[in-house]
Scaffold this motif. Sequence first.
Motif, PDB file in Angstrom:
ATOM      1  N   TYR A 100      -6.797  43.990  66.984  1.00  0.00           N
ATOM      2  CA  TYR A 100      -6.383  42.638  66.613  1.00  0.00           C
ATOM      3  C   TYR A 100      -6.549  42.472  65.100  1.00  0.00           C
ATOM      4  N   VAL A 101      -5.452  42.364  64.393  1.00  0.00           N
ATOM      5  CA  VAL A 101      -5.463  42.231  62.937  1.00  0.00           C
ATOM      6  C   VAL A 101      -5.223  40.766  62.590  1.00  0.00           C
ATOM      7  N   ASP A 102      -6.243  40.106  62.054  1.00  0.00           N
ATOM      8  CA  ASP A 102      -6.138  38.684  61.720  1.00  0.00           C
ATOM      9  C   ASP A 102      -5.652  38.550  60.277  1.00  0.00           C
ATOM     10  N   ASN A 103      -4.340  38.670  60.091  1.00  0.00           N
ATOM     11  CA  ASN A 103      -3.766  38.615  58.752  1.00  0.00           C
ATOM     12  C   ASN A 103      -4.035  37.293  58.048  1.00  0.00           C
ATOM     13  N   PHE A 104      -4.244  36.240  58.823  1.00  0.00           N
ATOM     14  CA  PHE A 104      -4.473  34.935  58.212  1.00  0.00           C
ATOM     15  C   PHE A 104      -5.859  34.852  57.583  1.00  0.00           C
ATOM     16  N   ASN A 105      -6.741  35.731  57.989  1.00  0.00           N
ATOM     17  CA  ASN A 105      -8.117  35.717  57.479  1.00  0.00           C
ATOM     18  C   ASN A 105      -8.486  37.072  56.879  1.00  0.00           C
ATOM     19  N   LEU A 106      -7.531  37.672  56.152  1.00  0.00           N
ATOM     20  CA  LEU A 106      -7.732  38.962  55.517  1.00  0.00           C
ATOM     21  C   LEU A 106      -7.178  38.957  54.099  1.00  0.00           C
ATOM     22  N   HIS A 107      -7.783  39.784  53.223  1.00  0.00           N
ATOM     23  CA  HIS A 107      -7.197  40.114  51.932  1.00  0.00           C
ATOM     24  C   HIS A 107      -6.406  41.407  52.082  1.00  0.00           C
ATOM     25  N   PRO A 108      -5.312  41.563  51.364  1.00  0.00           N
ATOM     26  CA  PRO A 108      -4.503  42.785  51.514  1.00  0.00           C
ATOM     27  C   PRO A 108      -5.293  44.060  51.246  1.00  0.00           C
ATOM     28  N   PHE A 109      -6.101  44.066  50.187  1.00  0.00           N
ATOM     29  CA  PHE A 109      -6.813  45.293  49.837  1.00  0.00           C
ATOM     30  C   PHE A 109      -7.820  45.678  50.911  1.00  0.00           C
ATOM     31  N   SER A 110      -8.645  44.732  51.332  1.00  0.00           N
ATOM     32  CA  SER A 110      -9.671  45.055  52.332  1.00  0.00           C
ATOM     33  C   SER A 110      -9.031  45.431  53.663  1.00  0.00           C
ATOM     34  N   ARG A 111      -7.938  44.758  54.017  1.00  0.00           N
ATOM     35  CA  ARG A 111      -7.242  45.080  55.264  1.00  0.00           C
ATOM     36  C   ARG A 111      -6.743  46.516  55.246  1.00  0.00           C
ATOM     37  N   ASN A 112      -6.039  46.900  54.186  1.00  0.00           N
ATOM     38  CA  ASN A 112      -5.435  48.226  54.137  1.00  0.00           C
ATOM     39  C   ASN A 112      -6.493  49.321  54.026  1.00  0.00           C
ATOM     40  N   ARG A 113      -7.620  49.004  53.381  1.00  0.00           N
ATOM     41  CA  ARG A 113      -8.720  49.968  53.341  1.00  0.00           C
ATOM     42  C   ARG A 113      -9.283  50.186  54.738  1.00  0.00           C
ATOM     43  N   ALA A 114      -9.461  49.103  55.488  1.00  0.00           N
ATOM     44  CA  ALA A 114      -9.981  49.226  56.854  1.00  0.00           C
ATOM     45  C   ALA A 114      -9.014  49.987  57.745  1.00  0.00           C
ATOM     46  N   PHE A 115      -7.710  49.799  57.510  1.00  0.00           N
ATOM     47  CA  PHE A 115      -6.712  50.484  58.342  1.00  0.00           C
ATOM     48  C   PHE A 115      -6.873  52.001  58.293  1.00  0.00           C
ATOM     49  N   SER A 116      -7.231  52.550  57.149  1.00  0.00           N
ATOM     50  CA  SER A 116      -7.363  54.001  57.055  1.00  0.00           C
ATOM     51  C   SER A 116      -8.446  54.500  57.998  1.00  0.00           C
ATOM     52  N   TYR A 117      -9.527  53.743  58.144  1.00  0.00           N
ATOM     53  CA  TYR A 117     -10.596  54.134  59.057  1.00  0.00           C
ATOM     54  C   TYR A 117     -10.170  53.944  60.509  1.00  0.00           C
ATOM     55  N   VAL A 118      -9.457  52.869  60.774  1.00  0.00           N
ATOM     56  CA  VAL A 118      -9.025  52.600  62.145  1.00  0.00           C
ATOM     57  C   VAL A 118      -8.027  53.666  62.596  1.00  0.00           C
ATOM     58  N   ARG A 119      -7.123  54.061  61.709  1.00  0.00           N
ATOM     59  CA  ARG A 119      -6.174  55.117  62.064  1.00  0.00           C
ATOM     60  C   ARG A 119      -6.900  56.417  62.422  1.00  0.00           C
ATOM     61  N   SER A 120      -7.887  56.768  61.625  1.00  0.00           N
ATOM     62  CA  SER A 120      -8.641  57.993  61.914  1.00  0.00           C
ATOM     63  C   SER A 120      -9.347  57.884  63.259  1.00  0.00           C
ATOM     64  N   PHE A 121      -9.899  56.704  63.546  1.00  0.00           N
ATOM     65  CA  PHE A 121     -10.568  56.510  64.834  1.00  0.00           C
ATOM     66  C   PHE A 121      -9.593  56.682  65.986  1.00  0.00           C
ATOM     67  N   LEU A 122      -8.432  56.061  65.883  1.00  0.00           N
ATOM     68  CA  LEU A 122      -7.457  56.138  66.968  1.00  0.00           C
ATOM     69  C   LEU A 122      -7.005  57.577  67.213  1.00  0.00           C
ATOM     70  N   ARG A 123      -6.828  58.318  66.141  1.00  0.00           N
ATOM     71  CA  ARG A 123      -6.327  59.678  66.273  1.00  0.00           C
ATOM     72  C   ARG A 123      -7.387  60.658  66.756  1.00  0.00           C
ATOM     73  N   GLN A 124      -8.649  60.385  66.440  1.00  0.00           N
ATOM     74  CA  GLN A 124      -9.699  61.351  66.723  1.00  0.00           C
ATOM     75  C   GLN A 124     -10.578  60.992  67.915  1.00  0.00           C
ATOM     76  N   LYS A 125     -10.727  59.705  68.205  1.00  0.00           N
ATOM     77  CA  LYS A 125     -11.716  59.288  69.194  1.00  0.00           C
ATOM     78  C   LYS A 125     -11.126  58.749  70.494  1.00  0.00           C
ATOM     79  N   MET A 126      -9.912  58.199  70.449  1.00  0.00           N
ATOM     80  CA  MET A 126      -9.327  57.659  71.670  1.00  0.00           C
ATOM     81  C   MET A 126      -8.827  58.796  72.550  1.00  0.00           C
TER      82      MET A 126
END
Length: 570
Positions: free
Chosen positions: A128-154
């Motif tokens: 769940y990405v709450d774009n209304f309560n996010l800054h672009p930089f912090s959001r996109n930085r977090a996405f890199s970690y979430v992508r790695s999690f999805l690819r490696q841990k799920m």
Amino acid sequence: MRNILVLISGLLLATPIAVAEDGTNASAGAPLESIDGVFLDTVDVNIVNVDVYVTDKKGNRITGLTKDDFELYEDGKPVVITNFYAVEEGTVKEGGIPLEPLDELAPPENFGSVAAAPEDQRLSLIVYVDNFNLHPFSRNRAFSYVRSFLRQKMKIGDRVMLVSYDRTLNERQPWTQDPELVASALYDLEDKSAHRVHWDSDRRDLLEAIFEADRISDVRGRVQTYAENLYNDMRFTIKALRELVEHLAGLPGRKAILYISDGLAMRTGEDLYYALDEKFRNRNASTNGLLMEAFRFDLTRDFQQLTRIANSNRVTFYTLDAEGLRTYSYYDVRNAVPGGSSFVDQTHFHNLQAPLQMLAEETGGFAMINTNNFSAPLARMGEDFTTYYSLGYSPATTASGRFHEIEVKVKNRKGVVVRHRSGFRNKPLPTRMSEGTLAALYHGYESNPIGARLDVGNEVRRDDGYYDVPLTIRVPIKSLELLPLQGMYRGRLRFYIAARDSEGGMSPVQDIPVPIDIQADQLQDAREKYYAYDLTLMMRRGGQRVAVGIHDEIGADSAFISTTVFIGRR
């Protein structure tokens, strides 16, 4: 929300028929309770599953526990654990059943045959990405970690969905068993607007105005307006989360939400009221009631209600504060006040993180805060998905819909940390059936042990622009439990029906009781036939999804089926 399904009363009350391939008919009877004073008492057995995560104080998983190692309490009273399920690193250690292929959602073709956990233990994760309560930089930085999690841990077979909140809730990737699809969809979200920058800019302007103001009256009204506007936006944010959690109610199994934001305000504008108080407290200005005014914008109860709904629906929150390590924005050389000022920012930070901690900790998850590196906390979340215990029990209380507190203890072990949801709501059967119907409508969930069918006929355009759409629900009579009664056999079904259009508008769930009479000398032939119930839906032009819940009130079996129709193409 507008209705898109209307059951036309004249057709709704028409006598349904049981039909065979040759068109032979059997009648529907009067309500069962009115026949010769005979009443049928059915037993509603509902098992509550409590997912439990056990670690030592350093966070290391404690495995190898058995049912006898746990104590389970409902409202402070011990209850008997009837079901026990233990999983270590994705391997079932106790309580497993033979694995079955997934049937709710077809796996990608290149996955081949996918083995699944039992239905009540399958994992469904919503990013769940709450774009209304996010800054672009912090959001996109977090996405890199979430992508790695999805690819490696799920694991292949787990169900994942991606949604975003952009003042409205948007489905970015429907349910899939391929986590790579969600990981890739995050790239598309990186180009979307993120709106927290506007609130932060307004907050900085107000802090500057407070610092430069000579009179409290110059800025107090602006602070109140800011707090009111942010309060209203937070209410919409919570409402969107609440709607999602409510729609997950009927989806079986473990459900988790990875909620990504830069925090949510528990009490909007509170830090600005403290800034006002610090600035004017000793300047002969009237600050009476100033801090109390901040309590007008307290959202604690709203978040508590959200956690209760999540607990009631077996939804666990894992909250990620994408802002990471925060820096002070108010406390600097020019406005430093001995013993103060830094408290303004501390209040601000605590205000944003308190809801994240509440949502996670009360539902059995945890908050990922005060870090710029999310690899470790996301890996810890992954361990929750693959190493856990599930304790099942049958509530002793009646299904009144009341909320009950849950507590789990591990016997004869010191220094253990136990996480689990803090309670549940004992829902009556009609509520659970309605929720299952909505799960079929929103999430494509299907469970059909009785072999029911849903057939849609040709629509007819009405003078008012709507369409009459005939629908037939077919249930094999051989799958029903029938009660012998004075030369006949009686069954009793209840249908739950809802529809939703492509724009998200939906009808409320409508339930229809359907008694069935079969003459005793016709029973053998009837068992080779279907019981068919005909009704007509009034719909708008366009794509529609129809879901039906079916409950055999004597045999206590349930089914959920759905179909998609396109109206007005002819």
